[in-house]
Design an enzyme around this catalytic site. Structure first.
Site, short mmCIF file in Angstrom:
data_model
loop_
_atom_site.label_atom_id
_atom_site.label_comp_id
_atom_site.label_asym_id
_atom_site.label_seq_id
_atom_site.Cartn_x
_atom_site.Cartn_y
_atom_site.Cartn_z
N ASN A 16 37.48 47.05 35.91
CA ASN A 16 37.15 46.13 34.98
C ASN A 16 36.09 46.53 34.11
O ASN A 16 35.84 46.58 32.93
CB ASN A 16 37.30 44.65 35.27
CG ASN A 16 38.86 44.17 35.13
OD1 ASN A 16 39.32 44.24 34.39
ND2 ASN A 16 39.21 43.95 36.40
N ASN A 109 34.49 35.53 32.86
CA ASN A 109 35.10 36.05 34.02
C ASN A 109 36.53 36.46 33.86
O ASN A 109 37.38 35.90 33.00
CB ASN A 109 34.83 34.92 35.23
CG ASN A 109 35.46 35.41 36.89
OD1 ASN A 109 35.17 36.51 37.15
ND2 ASN A 109 36.38 34.76 37.19
N HIS A 111 40.02 36.84 36.17
CA HIS A 111 40.75 36.27 37.25
C HIS A 111 42.08 36.82 37.22
O HIS A 111 42.94 36.49 36.15
CB HIS A 111 40.61 34.90 37.38
CG HIS A 111 41.24 34.19 38.59
ND1 HIS A 111 40.58 34.35 40.01
CD2 HIS A 111 42.25 33.67 38.96
CE1 HIS A 111 41.50 33.72 40.81
NE2 HIS A 111 42.63 33.36 40.25
N GLU A 176 44.57 43.41 32.79
CA GLU A 176 43.08 43.12 33.13
C GLU A 176 42.34 43.93 32.13
O GLU A 176 41.52 43.53 31.35
CB GLU A 176 42.64 42.98 34.46
CG GLU A 176 43.23 41.68 35.26
CD GLU A 176 42.54 42.01 36.71
OE1 GLU A 176 41.57 42.10 36.75
OE2 GLU A 176 43.48 41.81 37.73
#
Ligand code: GRF
Length: 217
Positions: A16, A109, A111, A176
């Site tokens: 990421n 963040n 997840h 993501e």
């Protein structure tokens, strides 16, 4: 327009992180990555960041007597780098309330689940065990409770009958890498505002049709 000075915190692979760095390399990107910081000297992502010329730092949590001391050092490093914003990207340390408060609304963040379902670890295996028909990933502002905070963007991934935790994880990870840079860009462009526990994104469209899974073959 000044670009949003962003730091990325990692503990491992850093895929990421890599997606964020690549997106921010575009000349018109509204954010720039000014530092990658890891609590783990062996984090794979560190070498990629260093090769791209981004400042890296290791703050080994084992070298600090407690979480407060570790977080104080993180904060000091972030400020020293002139960071205005923080992206957690596979950062595997719980953060203290003081640190979370210090970076409130300036820290996000990613997840690997459709929060608030499946906070915590092993999300893909837990999603399979629960028999959900959609799984996915979420980018959210960070609040003190683990994997909580206003949701900015989610990607839903249909669960296939033959999925294993690994195959599902791979399809979620690909999403993501799309939604994390998107969320950062929206924030850096000033398009995200908070209304209580909800994040509102200006000028973003939602899919018009519902998704149903499974569907008749
Ligand atoms: C990702 O699945 C992310 O959602 C979770 O930890 C994993 C980190 O992977 N928070 P990577 O280090 O970004 O490859």
């Amino acid at each position: 327009m000044a670009r949003l000075r962003t730091a990325i915190l990692i503990s491992g692979r850093g895929s990421n992180m890599q997606a964020l760095i690549e997106a921010c390399r575009a000349p018109a990107a509204p954010a720039e990555i000014v530092m990658v910081l890891s609590n783990n000297a062996d984090a794979g992502g560190l070498s990629y960041a260093a090769e791209t010329g981004i400042r890296t730092a290791v703050v080994d949590h084992l070298a600090y007597p407690d979480r407060a001391a570790f977080d104080a050092e993180l904060d000091r490093r972030l400020r020293a780098a002139g960071a205005e914003f923080v992206c957690l990207a596979g950062f595997m340390r719980l953060l203290t309330p003081a640190f979370v408060e210090r970076w409130r609304d300036r820290m996000i963040n990613i997840h690997p689940s459709l929060l608030p379902a499946f906070p915590g670890l092993d999300t893909h295996a837990r999603a399979l065990a629960a028999g959900v028909r959609f799984h996915g990933c979420t980018v959210h502002f960070v609040r003190f409770e683990t994997d909580s905070g206003p949701i900015i963007i989610q990607a839903a991934v249909p669960v296939q009958a033959a999925d294993t935790a690994d195959s599902l994880a791979a399809r979620v990870l690909a999403q993501e890498h799309r939604i994390y840079p998107q969320a950062l860009a929206w924030i850096a462009e000033g398009r995200v505002r908070l209304d209580g526990d909800r994040a509102i994104v200006a000028g973003a469209a939602v899919p018009p049709a519902p998704l149903i899974s499974p569907t008749p073959a």
